[in-house]
Design a protein around this motif. Structure first.
Motif, PDB file in Angstrom:
ATOM      1  N   THR A   8     -12.864   1.911  58.838  1.00  7.05           N
ATOM      2  CA  THR A   8     -13.632   2.713  57.900  1.00  7.05           C
ATOM      3  C   THR A   8     -13.024   2.484  56.518  1.00  7.05           C
ATOM      4  OG1 THR A   8     -14.107   4.394  59.569  1.00  7.05           O
ATOM      5  CG2 THR A   8     -14.315   5.045  57.256  1.00  7.05           C
ATOM      6  N   TRP A   9     -13.882   2.152  55.558  1.00 10.96           N
ATOM      7  CA  TRP A   9     -13.388   1.752  54.244  1.00 10.96           C
ATOM      8  C   TRP A   9     -13.455   2.902  53.254  1.00 10.96           C
ATOM      9  CZ3 TRP A   9     -10.980  -2.792  53.523  1.00 10.96           C
ATOM     10  CH2 TRP A   9     -11.115  -3.741  54.536  1.00 10.96           C
ATOM     11  N   ASP A  10     -12.529   2.874  52.302  1.00 11.97           N
ATOM     12  CA  ASP A  10     -12.462   3.859  51.231  1.00 11.97           C
ATOM     13  C   ASP A  10     -12.601   3.104  49.906  1.00 11.97           C
ATOM     14  OD1 ASP A  10     -11.739   5.627  49.238  1.00 11.97           O
ATOM     15  OD2 ASP A  10     -10.069   6.501  50.329  1.00 11.97           O
ATOM     16  N   PRO A  11     -13.798   3.078  49.322  1.00 10.39           N
ATOM     17  CA  PRO A  11     -13.992   2.296  48.093  1.00 10.39           C
ATOM     18  C   PRO A  11     -13.040   2.691  46.966  1.00 10.39           C
ATOM     19  CG  PRO A  11     -16.104   2.969  48.999  1.00 10.39           C
ATOM     20  CD  PRO A  11     -15.056   3.694  49.782  1.00 10.39           C
ATOM     21  N   SER A  12     -12.769   3.971  46.822  1.00  9.42           N
ATOM     22  CA  SER A  12     -11.892   4.411  45.732  1.00  9.42           C
ATOM     23  C   SER A  12     -10.484   3.857  45.908  1.00  9.42           C
ATOM     24  CB  SER A  12     -11.865   5.936  45.665  1.00  9.42           C
ATOM     25  OG  SER A  12     -13.139   6.446  45.344  1.00  9.42           O
ATOM     26  N   GLN A  13      -9.974   3.867  47.140  1.00 11.47           N
ATOM     27  CA  GLN A  13      -8.652   3.317  47.398  1.00 11.47           C
ATOM     28  C   GLN A  13      -8.655   1.806  47.167  1.00 11.47           C
ATOM     29  OE1 GLN A  13      -5.741   5.018  48.265  1.00 11.47           O
ATOM     30  NE2 GLN A  13      -4.748   3.040  47.935  1.00 11.47           N
ATOM     31  N   TYR A  14      -9.681   1.140  47.640  1.00 16.21           N
ATOM     32  CA  TYR A  14      -9.800  -0.308  47.463  1.00 16.21           C
ATOM     33  C   TYR A  14      -9.800  -0.696  45.987  1.00 16.21           C
ATOM     34  CZ  TYR A  14     -11.796  -5.013  47.905  1.00 16.21           C
ATOM     35  OH  TYR A  14     -12.014  -6.365  47.812  1.00 16.21           O
ATOM     36  N   LEU A  15     -10.496   0.076  45.179  1.00 17.71           N
ATOM     37  CA  LEU A  15     -10.654  -0.266  43.765  1.00 17.71           C
ATOM     38  C   LEU A  15      -9.447   0.114  42.919  1.00 17.71           C
ATOM     39  CD1 LEU A  15     -14.393   0.740  43.356  1.00 17.71           C
ATOM     40  CD2 LEU A  15     -13.452  -1.578  43.188  1.00 17.71           C
ATOM     41  N   ARG A  16      -8.449   0.756  43.514  1.00 17.45           N
ATOM     42  CA  ARG A  16      -7.245   1.092  42.747  1.00 17.45           C
ATOM     43  C   ARG A  16      -6.525  -0.160  42.259  1.00 17.45           C
ATOM     44  NH1 ARG A  16      -4.744   5.893  42.773  1.00 17.45           N
ATOM     45  NH2 ARG A  16      -2.692   5.016  43.186  1.00 17.45           N
ATOM     46  N   HIS A  17      -6.751  -1.282  42.917  1.00 22.30           N
ATOM     47  CA  HIS A  17      -6.147  -2.553  42.497  1.00 22.30           C
ATOM     48  C   HIS A  17      -7.250  -3.572  42.228  1.00 22.30           C
ATOM     49  CE1 HIS A  17      -2.123  -1.083  43.593  1.00 22.30           C
ATOM     50  NE2 HIS A  17      -2.726  -0.520  44.625  1.00 22.30           N
ATOM     51  N   ASP A 214       0.362   1.481  48.643  1.00 17.09           N
ATOM     52  CA  ASP A 214      -0.908   1.839  48.025  1.00 17.09           C
ATOM     53  C   ASP A 214      -1.890   0.673  48.099  1.00 17.09           C
ATOM     54  OD1 ASP A 214      -2.254   4.002  46.442  1.00 17.09           O
ATOM     55  OD2 ASP A 214      -2.469   2.355  45.012  1.00 17.09           O
ATOM     56  N   TRP A 215      -1.391  -0.543  47.896  1.00 14.47           N
ATOM     57  CA  TRP A 215      -2.230  -1.749  48.006  1.00 14.47           C
ATOM     58  C   TRP A 215      -2.816  -1.884  49.412  1.00 14.47           C
ATOM     59  CZ3 TRP A 215      -4.060  -6.016  45.302  1.00 14.47           C
ATOM     60  CH2 TRP A 215      -4.471  -7.103  46.083  1.00 14.47           C
ATOM     61  N   VAL A 216      -1.946  -1.820  50.406  1.00 10.05           N
ATOM     62  CA  VAL A 216      -2.378  -2.112  51.773  1.00 10.05           C
ATOM     63  C   VAL A 216      -3.229  -0.987  52.364  1.00 10.05           C
ATOM     64  CG1 VAL A 216      -0.386  -1.216  53.055  1.00 10.05           C
ATOM     65  CG2 VAL A 216      -1.558  -3.266  53.877  1.00 10.05           C
ATOM     66  N   LYS A 217      -3.132   0.212  51.813  1.00 10.56           N
ATOM     67  CA  LYS A 217      -4.020   1.295  52.249  1.00 10.56           C
ATOM     68  C   LYS A 217      -5.489   0.960  51.974  1.00 10.56           C
ATOM     69  CE  LYS A 217      -1.187   5.512  51.981  1.00 10.56           C
ATOM     70  NZ  LYS A 217      -0.987   6.779  51.226  1.00 10.56           N
ATOM     71  N   GLY A 218      -5.718   0.079  51.017  1.00 10.46           N
ATOM     72  CA  GLY A 218      -7.081  -0.291  50.688  1.00 10.46           C
ATOM     73  C   GLY A 218      -7.645  -1.404  51.547  1.00 10.46           C
ATOM     74  N   THR A 219      -6.769  -2.096  52.310  1.00  7.97           N
ATOM     75  CA  THR A 219      -7.237  -3.263  53.074  1.00  7.97           C
ATOM     76  C   THR A 219      -6.600  -3.296  54.457  1.00  7.97           C
ATOM     77  OG1 THR A 219      -5.562  -4.560  51.903  1.00  7.97           O
ATOM     78  CG2 THR A 219      -7.817  -4.680  51.063  1.00  7.97           C
ATOM     79  N   GLY A 220      -5.457  -3.970  54.569  1.00  4.93           N
ATOM     80  CA  GLY A 220      -4.886  -4.286  55.872  1.00  4.93           C
ATOM     81  C   GLY A 220      -4.527  -3.095  56.736  1.00  4.93           C
ATOM     82  N   LEU A 221      -4.222  -1.961  56.126  1.00  3.58           N
ATOM     83  CA  LEU A 221      -3.854  -0.767  56.894  1.00  3.58           C
ATOM     84  C   LEU A 221      -5.071   0.020  57.358  1.00  3.58           C
ATOM     85  CD1 LEU A 221      -1.278   0.761  57.869  1.00  3.58           C
ATOM     86  CD2 LEU A 221      -1.411   2.108  55.750  1.00  3.58           C
ATOM     87  N   ARG A 222      -6.261  -0.357  56.908  1.00  7.32           N
ATOM     88  CA  ARG A 222      -7.450   0.418  57.257  1.00  7.32           C
ATOM     89  C   ARG A 222      -7.663   0.579  58.768  1.00  7.32           C
ATOM     90  NH1 ARG A 222      -8.135   3.760  53.644  1.00  7.32           N
ATOM     91  NH2 ARG A 222      -9.911   4.395  54.932  1.00  7.32           N
TER      92      ARG A 222
END
Length: 272
Positions: A8-17, A214-222
């Motif tokens: 499940t993706w979180d656009p706001s977290q993804y866009l932090r970087h 914080d970076w990986v929370k947007g991608t690989g840790l999802r």
């Protein structure tokens, strides 16, 4: 390859970087040659929140561009970019799962940015996608190629420990989720394309508290966050353990924390 959890993706977290994530797409597009038609028809596979899809409209202002993604959260954010473009083209978005996406028309460019690593057996879909290209069209993609980096290795090692293996043993992407560059070159060349394949390691300087986490929370840790979403206590415990491992692996300097990030690029040109 075992199937990873569909995150499940979180656009706001993804866009932090967003700046670091958008740069490889710009570098990929710089190697895409002129397209055979004007206006062009373009498909962006795994478009995410749409923030890089707009780069396609800037490069080909008259094009009809469709961004495809399987995340309702990402598509909802992308809709802000939908509609007529300044150059007279059109940008729209649609739900699609790349594991079974089949082109329904002819495209001048099929492009994918940091998505194919989530698609099991993605080499097998290349022939069908190339068949959908117009003569002189291009298939171009980039994927992260750092599954062996501490960022991912530590996550897998932690998930395999006694505390977590029952819940996370088959959640994360495996080492073969991205192939060796020569595998892509060989596959695309045998399909009749002129091919350009290369790798780049970006020395990303991240700032803030625990910026690699914080970076990986947007991608690989999802996948982990998704698998443990129904148990916040367990989710927070895993994240805390993983955070401590990342702090040791990626020490902070006075100017920030360096995250070396290797990406693989491929541009396949279908002859006229």
């Amino acid at each position: 390859m075992p199937a990873a959890t569909t995150p499940t993706w979180d656009p706001s977290q993804y866009l932090r970087h967003a700046d670091h994530r958008a740069r490889p797409f710009a570098d990929l597009l710089a190697r895409v040659p002129a397209l055979p038609a004007d206006p062009a028809r373009i498909a962006d596979l795994g478009c995410g929140p749409g923030n890089v899809t707009v780069q396609l409209a800037e490069r080909w202002p008259t094009a009809h561009i469709t961004g495809y993604d399987n995340s309702p959260e990402m598509l909802a954010r992308a809709e802000a970019y939908a509609g007529a473009t300044a150059g007279g083209g059109r940008l729209d978005f649609a739900h699609a799962d790349l594991t079974d996406w089949a082109p329904t028309g002819t495209y001048d460019l099929i492009v994918s940015n940091a998505a194919l690593q989530w698609v099991q057996g993605h080499l097998d879909v290349f022939p069908g996608w190339l068949d959908a290209l117009a003569p002189g069209g291009t298939f171009a993609f980039q994927v992260p190629n750092n599954i062996d980096a501490p960022l991912h290795a530590l996550m897998r090692e932690l998930a395999a420990t006694a505390r977590w293996k029952d819940r996370l043993s088959d959640v994360l992407r495996h080492e073969d989720s991205v192939h060796h560059p020569l595998v892509y070159l060989d596959r695309l060349a045998r399909l009749g394309c002129a091919v350009d394949v290369w790798e780049t390691t970006y020395m990303q300087i991240l700032t803030g508290e625990d910026p690699v986490l914080d970076w990986v929370k947007g991608t690989g840790l999802r996948p982990v966050l998704t698998a443990l979403a129904d148990d916040p206590e367990a989710r927070d415990a895993f994240v805390t353990e993983y955070r401590d491992l990342l702090r040791d692996a990626y020490p902070t300097a006075p100017y920030g924390t360096v995250l070396p990030f290797r990406r693989l690029f491929a541009v396949a040109y279908k002859g006229a």
